[in-house]
Scaffold this active site. Structure first.
Site, PDB file in Angstrom:
ATOM      1  N   TYR A  10      -7.698   9.151   6.683  1.00 52.47           N
ATOM      2  CA  TYR A  10      -7.767   9.944   7.907  1.00 52.47           C
ATOM      3  C   TYR A  10      -8.865  10.979   7.712  1.00 52.47           C
ATOM      4  O   TYR A  10      -8.794  11.787   6.773  1.00 52.47           O
ATOM      5  CB  TYR A  10      -6.447  10.666   8.172  1.00 52.47           C
ATOM      6  CG  TYR A  10      -5.269   9.772   8.498  1.00 52.47           C
ATOM      7  CD1 TYR A  10      -5.280   8.924   9.605  1.00 52.47           C
ATOM      8  CD2 TYR A  10      -4.113   9.797   7.712  1.00 52.47           C
ATOM      9  CE1 TYR A  10      -4.186   8.129   9.922  1.00 52.47           C
ATOM     10  CE2 TYR A  10      -3.010   9.004   8.027  1.00 52.47           C
ATOM     11  CZ  TYR A  10      -3.057   8.173   9.127  1.00 52.47           C
ATOM     12  OH  TYR A  10      -1.982   7.388   9.440  1.00 52.47           O
TER      13      TYR A  10
ATOM     14  N   LYS B  45       3.848   2.822  14.009  1.00 57.92           N
ATOM     15  CA  LYS B  45       5.289   2.657  14.187  1.00 57.92           C
ATOM     16  C   LYS B  45       5.667   1.562  15.182  1.00 57.92           C
ATOM     17  O   LYS B  45       6.811   1.104  15.194  1.00 57.92           O
ATOM     18  CB  LYS B  45       5.926   3.966  14.706  1.00 57.92           C
ATOM     19  CG  LYS B  45       5.818   5.142  13.774  1.00 57.92           C
ATOM     20  CD  LYS B  45       6.753   5.000  12.598  1.00 57.92           C
ATOM     21  CE  LYS B  45       6.753   6.219  11.724  1.00 57.92           C
ATOM     22  NZ  LYS B  45       7.245   5.939  10.365  1.00 57.92           N
TER      23      LYS B  45
ATOM     24  N   PRO C   3      -0.708   4.382  18.248  1.00 60.49           N
ATOM     25  CA  PRO C   3      -0.801   3.690  16.947  1.00 60.49           C
ATOM     26  C   PRO C   3      -1.078   4.614  15.758  1.00 60.49           C
ATOM     27  O   PRO C   3      -1.191   4.138  14.644  1.00 60.49           O
ATOM     28  CB  PRO C   3      -1.964   2.700  17.151  1.00 60.49           C
ATOM     29  CG  PRO C   3      -2.726   3.188  18.309  1.00 60.49           C
ATOM     30  CD  PRO C   3      -1.828   4.058  19.141  1.00 60.49           C
TER      31      PRO C   3
ATOM     32  N   TYR D 187       6.635   8.798   7.288  1.00 64.32           N
ATOM     33  CA  TYR D 187       5.522   7.869   7.442  1.00 64.32           C
ATOM     34  C   TYR D 187       5.961   6.434   7.213  1.00 64.32           C
ATOM     35  O   TYR D 187       5.596   5.523   7.961  1.00 64.32           O
ATOM     36  CB  TYR D 187       4.446   8.247   6.427  1.00 64.32           C
ATOM     37  CG  TYR D 187       3.086   7.632   6.634  1.00 64.32           C
ATOM     38  CD1 TYR D 187       2.460   7.668   7.870  1.00 64.32           C
ATOM     39  CD2 TYR D 187       2.412   7.044   5.576  1.00 64.32           C
ATOM     40  CE1 TYR D 187       1.196   7.122   8.045  1.00 64.32           C
ATOM     41  CE2 TYR D 187       1.145   6.505   5.742  1.00 64.32           C
ATOM     42  CZ  TYR D 187       0.558   6.543   6.983  1.00 64.32           C
ATOM     43  OH  TYR D 187      -0.691   6.013   7.159  1.00 64.32           O
TER      44      TYR D 187
ATOM     45  N   HIS E  90       0.844  -1.191   0.000  1.00 69.67           N
ATOM     46  CA  HIS E  90       0.000   0.000   0.000  1.00 69.67           C
ATOM     47  C   HIS E  90       0.877   1.238   0.000  1.00 69.67           C
ATOM     48  O   HIS E  90       1.872   1.295   0.702  1.00 69.67           O
ATOM     49  CB  HIS E  90      -0.903   0.029   1.238  1.00 69.67           C
ATOM     50  CG  HIS E  90      -2.136  -0.804   1.079  1.00 69.67           C
ATOM     51  ND1 HIS E  90      -3.050  -0.583   0.084  1.00 69.67           N
ATOM     52  CD2 HIS E  90      -2.597  -1.857   1.787  1.00 69.67           C
ATOM     53  CE1 HIS E  90      -4.032  -1.474   0.192  1.00 69.67           C
ATOM     54  NE2 HIS E  90      -3.780  -2.256   1.214  1.00 69.67           N
TER      55      HIS E  90
HETATM   56  P1  RFL Z   1       3.780  -7.450  22.365  1.00 71.67           P
HETATM   57  O1  RFL Z   1       3.295  -7.768  20.989  1.00 71.67           O
HETATM   58  O2  RFL Z   1       2.861  -6.811  23.311  1.00 71.67           O
HETATM   59  O3  RFL Z   1       4.329  -8.808  22.974  1.00 71.67           O
HETATM   60  C1  RFL Z   1       4.731  -8.903  24.335  1.00 71.67           C
HETATM   61  C2  RFL Z   1       4.484 -10.325  24.794  1.00 71.67           C
HETATM   62  O4  RFL Z   1       4.949 -10.480  26.142  1.00 71.67           O
HETATM   63  C3  RFL Z   1       4.006 -11.265  26.868  1.00 71.67           C
HETATM   64  N1  RFL Z   1       4.166 -10.955  28.306  1.00 71.67           N
HETATM   65  C4  RFL Z   1       4.683 -11.803  29.220  1.00 71.67           C
HETATM   66  N2  RFL Z   1       5.142 -13.059  29.125  1.00 71.67           N
HETATM   67  C5  RFL Z   1       5.600 -13.674  30.249  1.00 71.67           C
HETATM   68  N3  RFL Z   1       5.593 -13.052  31.473  1.00 71.67           N
HETATM   69  C6  RFL Z   1       5.138 -11.799  31.621  1.00 71.67           C
HETATM   70  N4  RFL Z   1       5.154 -11.206  32.810  1.00 71.67           N
HETATM   71  C7  RFL Z   1       4.651 -11.116  30.458  1.00 71.67           C
HETATM   72  N5  RFL Z   1       4.151  -9.872  30.236  1.00 71.67           N
HETATM   73  C8  RFL Z   1       3.851  -9.805  28.935  1.00 71.67           C
HETATM   74  C9  RFL Z   1       2.662 -10.841  26.292  1.00 71.67           C
HETATM   75  O5  RFL Z   1       1.663 -11.839  26.521  1.00 71.67           O
HETATM   76  C10 RFL Z   1       3.005 -10.684  24.809  1.00 71.67           C
HETATM   77  O6  RFL Z   1       2.797 -11.876  24.076  1.00 71.67           O
HETATM   78  O7  RFL Z   1       5.088  -6.519  22.299  1.00 71.67           O
HETATM   79  P2  RFL Z   1       6.246  -6.339  21.182  1.00 71.67           P
HETATM   80  O8  RFL Z   1       6.829  -7.653  20.762  1.00 71.67           O
HETATM   81  O9  RFL Z   1       7.143  -5.298  21.718  1.00 71.67           O
HETATM   82  O10 RFL Z   1       5.469  -5.790  19.880  1.00 71.67           O
HETATM   83  C11 RFL Z   1       4.917  -4.510  19.891  1.00 71.67           C
HETATM   84  C12 RFL Z   1       3.692  -4.466  18.979  1.00 71.67           C
HETATM   85  O11 RFL Z   1       2.819  -5.503  19.353  1.00 71.67           O
HETATM   86  C13 RFL Z   1       2.982  -3.104  19.057  1.00 71.67           C
HETATM   87  O12 RFL Z   1       3.918  -2.060  19.068  1.00 71.67           O
HETATM   88  C14 RFL Z   1       2.056  -2.861  17.858  1.00 71.67           C
HETATM   89  O13 RFL Z   1       1.001  -3.800  17.826  1.00 71.67           O
HETATM   90  C15 RFL Z   1       1.467  -1.435  17.908  1.00 71.67           C
HETATM   91  N6  RFL Z   1       0.463  -1.208  16.852  1.00 71.67           N
HETATM   92  C16 RFL Z   1       0.852  -0.975  15.543  1.00 71.67           C
HETATM   93  N7  RFL Z   1       2.188  -0.975  15.245  1.00 71.67           N
HETATM   94  C17 RFL Z   1       2.571  -0.836  13.942  1.00 71.67           C
HETATM   95  O14 RFL Z   1       3.801  -0.822  13.680  1.00 71.67           O
HETATM   96  N8  RFL Z   1       1.658  -0.697  12.910  1.00 71.67           N
HETATM   97  C18 RFL Z   1       0.302  -0.681  13.142  1.00 71.67           C
HETATM   98  O15 RFL Z   1      -0.489  -0.594  12.195  1.00 71.67           O
HETATM   99  C19 RFL Z   1      -0.150  -0.807  14.518  1.00 71.67           C
HETATM  100  N9  RFL Z   1      -1.466  -0.838  14.821  1.00 71.67           N
HETATM  101  C20 RFL Z   1      -0.904  -1.245  17.163  1.00 71.67           C
HETATM  102  C21 RFL Z   1      -1.856  -1.059  16.118  1.00 71.67           C
HETATM  103  C22 RFL Z   1      -1.345  -1.468  18.474  1.00 71.67           C
HETATM  104  C23 RFL Z   1      -2.713  -1.481  18.760  1.00 71.67           C
HETATM  105  N10 RFL Z   1      -3.097  -1.663  20.093  1.00 71.67           N
HETATM  106  C24 RFL Z   1      -3.685  -2.868  20.533  1.00 71.67           C
HETATM  107  C25 RFL Z   1      -2.590  -0.748  21.080  1.00 71.67           C
HETATM  108  C26 RFL Z   1      -3.210  -1.086  16.392  1.00 71.67           C
HETATM  109  C27 RFL Z   1      -3.657  -1.281  17.722  1.00 71.67           C
HETATM  110  C28 RFL Z   1      -5.148  -1.287  17.998  1.00 71.67           C
END
Ligand code: RFL
Length: 384
Positions: free
Chosen positions: A194, A290, A286, A381, A75
């Site tokens: 947006y 990033k 979000p 971006y 995209h």
């Molecule tokens: P994660 O994916 O949260 O994984 C962390 C893992 O650690 C586990 N955990 C534990 N395990 C054992 N003992 C404990 N005490 C623990 N505490 C936690 C958890 O169960 C989990 O499995 O972190 P990580 O790897 O740093 O990845 C980060 C991303 O997941 C996050 O930044 C993105 O999802 C943010 N985000 C987006 N990022 C993008 O780059 N592009 C996007 O389009 C985008 N859209 C979004 C998003 C985040 C969203 N939310 C839910 C805030 C859209 C949304 C709605």
């Protein structure tokens, strides 16, 4: 392995922990991932979707991109809709020349788990870590003490490892909340939309040919269950000005949750033999997509540093890990703040609200008419 339970213990099977684990396994380093959720839960957690070109390059170069190259969709377009008009930025054709690959995070996580296990890695699902010591290089998981040469805190925004790093923490609450919606419906426009409206912001982000993510700005403290499917579609239609630009493609609402827009940056992200990556190291709203991209970038830098330390006993890169990551984290934060200011402005007709909206419109106008502004946007971006 000696007296250690692994060379590297990784907390968390999200994008950060799984990319790190895969790169370490490829270098022959023994690592165990501790994850509190079940495999099924982590493989079904829908979050991000937009992967920057650098993230795709990193995954491809390390044999982790088969799924996203097969099923991901490129995209390169972003649409801004507001009172005065609508305009489109085709950022793929601008100075940066890069596009996003849209591949839902849960698909990426599923691929990364399969590959990590195929590379001989071990994941202990359903294992809760309750404390971490960077100076001792130990963790307590399900009341058992585990030791490693190094510990990677990839346990996300609510994990325990952040609390074990004595750092200066910079927090910013943007005082804005979004209702994050997943709809079982094809995208209604190419990639990102947006919409700025007097009723509040609305966003559209393509995910797959059958699922689309939408966002609605809502008051802080809103109960997501108060938003029925009909109310969501009605509000989206109003804010995205469907009367003027055509209806949205509707379907069942699969998920609705509140996201409070906030950021935090820790300075430093390491302590002794504990290193943080991903949301554990810094949280970003979000708005600019990033978070997952920063997580991958940090995992790559940390993997290189751990490989040098383990195989060559050279800790120069590990010592510099925070210094290497923080300027990149701040650049992503800066763009995310800029975008939040562009997408939100106060409602009402008092002087301050009208002033803020006039500034916002002027910024949009610069973006609409100025190629230099569009180049800045494109580079920030899609870059990381
Ligand atoms: P994660 O994916 O949260 O994984 C962390 C893992 O650690 C586990 N955990 C534990 N395990 C054992 N003992 C404990 N005490 C623990 N505490 C936690 C958890 O169960 C989990 O499995 O972190 P990580 O790897 O740093 O990845 C980060 C991303 O997941 C996050 O930044 C993105 O999802 C943010 N985000 C987006 N990022 C993008 O780059 N592009 C996007 O389009 C985008 N859209 C979004 C998003 C985040 C969203 N939310 C839910 C805030 C859209 C949304 C709605």
């Amino acid at each position: 392995m000696g007296k250690n339970d692994a060379d590297v213990l990784i907390l968390g099977a999200g994008p950060a922990g799984l990319v790190l684990g895969n790169l370490l396994r490829a270098a022959g380093i023994d690592c165990v991932i501790l994850e509190r959720k079940s495999r099924e839960q982590v493989e079904n957690r829908a979050r991000a979707g937009f992967l920057a070109a650098n993230s795709v390059r990193l995954l491809e170069a390390n044999g982790l991109a088969d799924g996203l190259l097969r099923d991901g969709v490129q995209h390169d377009t972003c649409v801004f809709r507001y009172e005065r008009t609508e305009f489109e930025i085709k950022y793929g054709g601008l100075a940066a020349g890069e596009v996003h690959t849209v591949y839902p995070q849960q698909f990426l996580v599923t691929d990364l788990i399969a590959e990590f296990l195929a590379r001989g890695g071990e994941i202990k699902f359903g294992t809760e870590v309750s404390s971490v010591s960077g100076t001792e290089a130990t963790v307590i998981a399900d009341e058992v003490l585990l030791r490693a040469e190094y510990i990677a805190g990839c346990d996300g925004r609510r994990g325990v490892s952040r609390r074990s790093v004595p750092a200066r923490v910079f927090r910013r609450d943007h005082a804005i909340s979004w209702l994050a919606i997943l709809a079982e419906a094809p995208p209604s426009m190419p990639a990102v939309g947006y919409a700025m409206h007097e009723r509040g912001f609305a966003g559209h982000m393509a995910r797959t040919s059958t699922v689309t993510r939408y966002y609605l700005e809502v008051p802080r403290g809103e109960d997501p269950e108060g938003w029925t499917d009909d109310r969501i579609w009605d509000e989206l239609h109003q804010r995205m000005r469907a009367d003027q630009y055509g209806p949205l493609k509707q379907g069942a609402i699969l998920e609705r949750r509140i996201v409070d827009l906030g950021s935090h940056v820790m300075d430093t992200i390491q302590r002794g033999n504990l290193f943080l990556a991903g949301d554990a190291a810094s949280l970003i709203s979000p708005s600019a997509a990033k978070g997952a991209n920063l997580a991958l970038m940090e995992a790559e830098i940390l993997a290189g540093a751990l490989i040098a330390a383990h195989h060559e006993r050279d800790t120069t890169a590990l010592d510099r890990y925070s210094a290497e990551c923080l300027p990149r984290i701040w650049r992503a934060q800066e763009f995310s703040h800029w975008l939040i200011a562009l997408l939100h402005s106060p409602a009402g007709y008092d002087d301050e609200a009208v002033f803020q909206r006039a500034l916002r419109d002027a910024r949009l106008e610069s973006l609409r008419i100025s190629r230099a502004n569009q180049d800045f946007f494109a580079e920030s971006y899609v870059g990381i």
